[in-house]
Design an enzyme around this catalytic site. Structure first.
Site, PDB file in Angstrom:
ATOM      1  N   LYS A 149      15.940  21.166 -11.515  1.00 39.67           N
ATOM      2  CA  LYS A 149      15.253  19.906 -11.801  1.00 39.67           C
ATOM      3  C   LYS A 149      16.146  18.864 -12.470  1.00 39.67           C
ATOM      4  O   LYS A 149      17.011  19.179 -13.258  1.00 39.67           O
ATOM      5  CB  LYS A 149      14.047  20.162 -12.723  1.00 39.67           C
ATOM      6  CG  LYS A 149      12.895  20.863 -12.058  1.00 39.67           C
ATOM      7  CD  LYS A 149      12.180  20.035 -10.986  1.00 39.67           C
ATOM      8  CE  LYS A 149      11.276  18.978 -11.559  1.00 39.67           C
ATOM      9  NZ  LYS A 149      10.089  19.515 -12.245  1.00 39.67           N
ATOM     10  N   HIS A 184       0.828  -1.232   0.000  1.00 43.29           N
ATOM     11  CA  HIS A 184       0.000   0.000   0.000  1.00 43.29           C
ATOM     12  C   HIS A 184       0.852   1.267   0.000  1.00 43.29           C
ATOM     13  O   HIS A 184       0.415   2.308   0.489  1.00 43.29           O
ATOM     14  CB  HIS A 184      -0.947   0.034   1.206  1.00 43.29           C
ATOM     15  CG  HIS A 184      -1.687  -1.240   1.427  1.00 43.29           C
ATOM     16  ND1 HIS A 184      -2.901  -1.509   0.861  1.00 43.29           N
ATOM     17  CD2 HIS A 184      -1.344  -2.351   2.136  1.00 43.29           C
ATOM     18  CE1 HIS A 184      -3.307  -2.733   1.233  1.00 43.29           C
ATOM     19  NE2 HIS A 184      -2.364  -3.254   1.993  1.00 43.29           N
ATOM     20  N   SER A 209      14.938  20.879 -16.653  1.00 40.24           N
ATOM     21  CA  SER A 209      13.746  21.646 -16.989  1.00 40.24           C
ATOM     22  C   SER A 209      14.191  22.923 -17.679  1.00 40.24           C
ATOM     23  O   SER A 209      15.220  23.495 -17.328  1.00 40.24           O
ATOM     24  CB  SER A 209      12.974  21.970 -15.709  1.00 40.24           C
ATOM     25  OG  SER A 209      12.189  23.126 -15.895  1.00 40.24           O
ATOM     26  N   GLU A 226       9.808   7.647 -16.988  1.00 45.24           N
ATOM     27  CA  GLU A 226       8.432   8.086 -17.285  1.00 45.24           C
ATOM     28  C   GLU A 226       8.015   7.635 -18.680  1.00 45.24           C
ATOM     29  O   GLU A 226       6.884   7.201 -18.905  1.00 45.24           O
ATOM     30  CB  GLU A 226       8.317   9.603 -17.167  1.00 45.24           C
ATOM     31  CG  GLU A 226       8.413  10.071 -15.723  1.00 45.24           C
ATOM     32  CD  GLU A 226       8.524  11.594 -15.613  1.00 45.24           C
ATOM     33  OE1 GLU A 226       7.876  12.145 -14.733  1.00 45.24           O
ATOM     34  OE2 GLU A 226       9.261  12.206 -16.410  1.00 45.24           O
TER      35      GLU A 226
END
Ligand code: ARG
Length: 474
Positions: free
Chosen positions: A297, A164, A291, A304
């Protein structure tokens, strides 16, 4: 790829009974050459085997066979160097190659004897799937072996485990890595099964009911390497099923889908792990991006994109299933649409696997952070319950007792393993000073020592086992 539209030329392979040429719209709609040209090496292989068989049974002379073989080699050479002119009005890879061969040798007019594009495409696909499955197995082998390196380097290094997405119990990094190896191994087995399913020769099934000519299907199968371990030919056993079925594509597309899911789940874990909140893992610069706006970043784009591409690969399997669900026997032109989704799954997955084979060797684990999270005393709560079980308490009761201990720790702000014995023994007299032993990571991990558990000796033996299994994958 040179694509050429020439609607004025006669459709030479099936144009005999037609008074009108297909419209330009129909040509553009019906062509598959824009995607099936990649089957050319398999199509050439198939035509060579077929012509060799035709010569073997006396339908072609040895000279005709040889001129077909030489011609096919010339065509293939042109294709390889990018000089072949693919013609859309010739629909597909089969007709393009056959027409080009006709310009080289008149014997080419005999090549399509006892053959249809229906058994031809089925054969090309089987050859393609066998080769694609082997490529993916090699890539998966490389990924698994990188994971084994990490496991071997971190046999006793602590990591937290989750259910979980809540911290559960302490494990080792090795055990974590070995979980992924299990998955990749099942993927390898799926591709082995896909390879086996594709190792059946359709050639000779004709359009759907074979041929009245005396051919030797076993000869063709042997030529094309559709054989068992003893070298016996494997040929399909029902001509209708052979030209109608795309089950081998389905099996391959499923293997791709399952594998993509595994890489997607791994990516999801590591996207979280690379965040400042977890900070468990360092991703290599080479696989992250910055970024354009926020200079601090470091985005996990490779992971992804893997998650994103896996959606595509699941979609391709669904496309294929849906394509097949309402087709009457046998071949229908719908089946031409089987190739783009399968090619896409293959290409995307191969990219994922190639990328991970490199990326996996370049990540490193932040051992301090992983240990800090794993050694949170709360993660040893089940160990305390087991400790009480060993002292004779039923597990349901010990679970309850430890629940109280946890509540006490939370209430007082004192760590569960540092609660005073006076307090703990009030909860249960069995919680004497010795219960503190339970919070030792080494004890916890070593005692988890039945099959499938994270005991380091067991993991070590597993690593050795996996290495020799991978080694045997030629
Ligand atoms: N391009 C076709 C396909 O991919 C080849 C088979 C054509 N057969 C036919 N009966 N039109 O399915």
């Amino acid at each position: 790829m040179i694509l050429h539209l020439m609607s004025s030329s006669k459709q030479a392979t099936w144009g005999g009974r037609f008074s009108e040429l297909p419209s330009e719209k129909m040509i553009a709609f019906g062509e598959s050459i824009s995607f099936d040209a990649r089957l050319a090496p398999f199509d050439v292989q198939c035509s060579k085997a077929h012509s060799a068989m035709l010569a073997h049974v006396g339908i072609l002379t040895p000279e005709e066979r040889d001129s077909i073989h030489t011609g096919l080699d010339q065509v293939m050479k042109k294709i390889e160097v990018g000089e072949f002119e693919w013609k859309t009005e010739l629909e597909d890879v089969h007709m393009n190659i056959e027409q080009a061969l006709l310009d080289i040798t008149p014997a080419a007019a005999k090549l399509h004897t006892a053959r249809s594009r229906n058994d031809q495409i089925a054969t090309d696909i089987q050859l393609y799937l066998k080769s694609a499955s082997l490529d993916l197995i090699q890539g998966l082998k490389a990924c698994a072996s990188k994971l084994l390196d990490h496991a071997a380097n971190h046999l006793e290094d602590a990591a937290p485990s989750y259910t979980h997405l809540q911290r559960a119990q302490p494990i080792t990094i090795a055990h974590y890595c070995l979980a992924w190896v299990e998955m990749l191994w099942r993927d390898i087995e799926e591709f082995q099964a896909a390879h086996e399913r594709a190792n059946v020769c359709p050639l000779g099934s004709g359009a759907l009911a074979g041929t009245t000519l005396k051919i030797d299907r076993e000869f063709s199968a042997k030529q094309l390497g559709f054989t068992d371990n003893q070298g016996n030919p494997i040929v399909s056993s029902n001509s209708l099923d052979t030209v109608a079925s795309r089950d081998s594509l389905l099996k391959f597309a499923f293997a791709c889908a399952q594998t993509a899911i595994h890489f997607s789940r791994l990516s999801e874990d590591w996207i979280l792990w690379a965040s400042a909140e977890f900070n468990f893992i360092n991703l290599p610069d080479a696989y992250t991006t910055g970024s354009s706006l926020m200079p601090q970043k470091r985005n996990p784009d490779a992971l992804e994109l893997t998650r994103g591409k896996s959606a595509r690969i699941q979609g391709n399997l669904t496309t294929l299933l849906t394509l097949l669900k309402a087709q009457p026997l046998t071949y229908n032109r719908d089946l031409q649409e089987d190739k783009p989704p399968v090619f896409d799954s293959h290409d995307q997955l191969l990219q994922i696997v190639d990328l991970f084979a490199d990326l996996l060797g370049k990540i490193d684990f932040n051992l301090e952070r992983l240990e800090e999270a794993a050694l949170d005393p709360m993660l040893f709560a089940t160990d305390v319950a087991d400790f009480l079980v060993e002292k004779g308490m039923p597990f349901r009761d010990s679970h309850h007792v430890v629940g109280k201990l946890v509540a006490k720790a939370e209430e007082t702000g004192i760590s569960i393993n540092e609660l005073d014995v006076e307090v703990t023994s009030q909860i249960s007299p069995l919680l004497d000073e010795k219960f503190r032993e339970v919070f030792k990571f080494k004890r916890s991990i070593e005692r988890r020592n039945a099959t499938g558990m994270p005991n380091p000796n067991r993991n070590k033996a597993q690593i050795d086992g996996w290495r020799s299994k991978l080694e045997k994958l030629n």
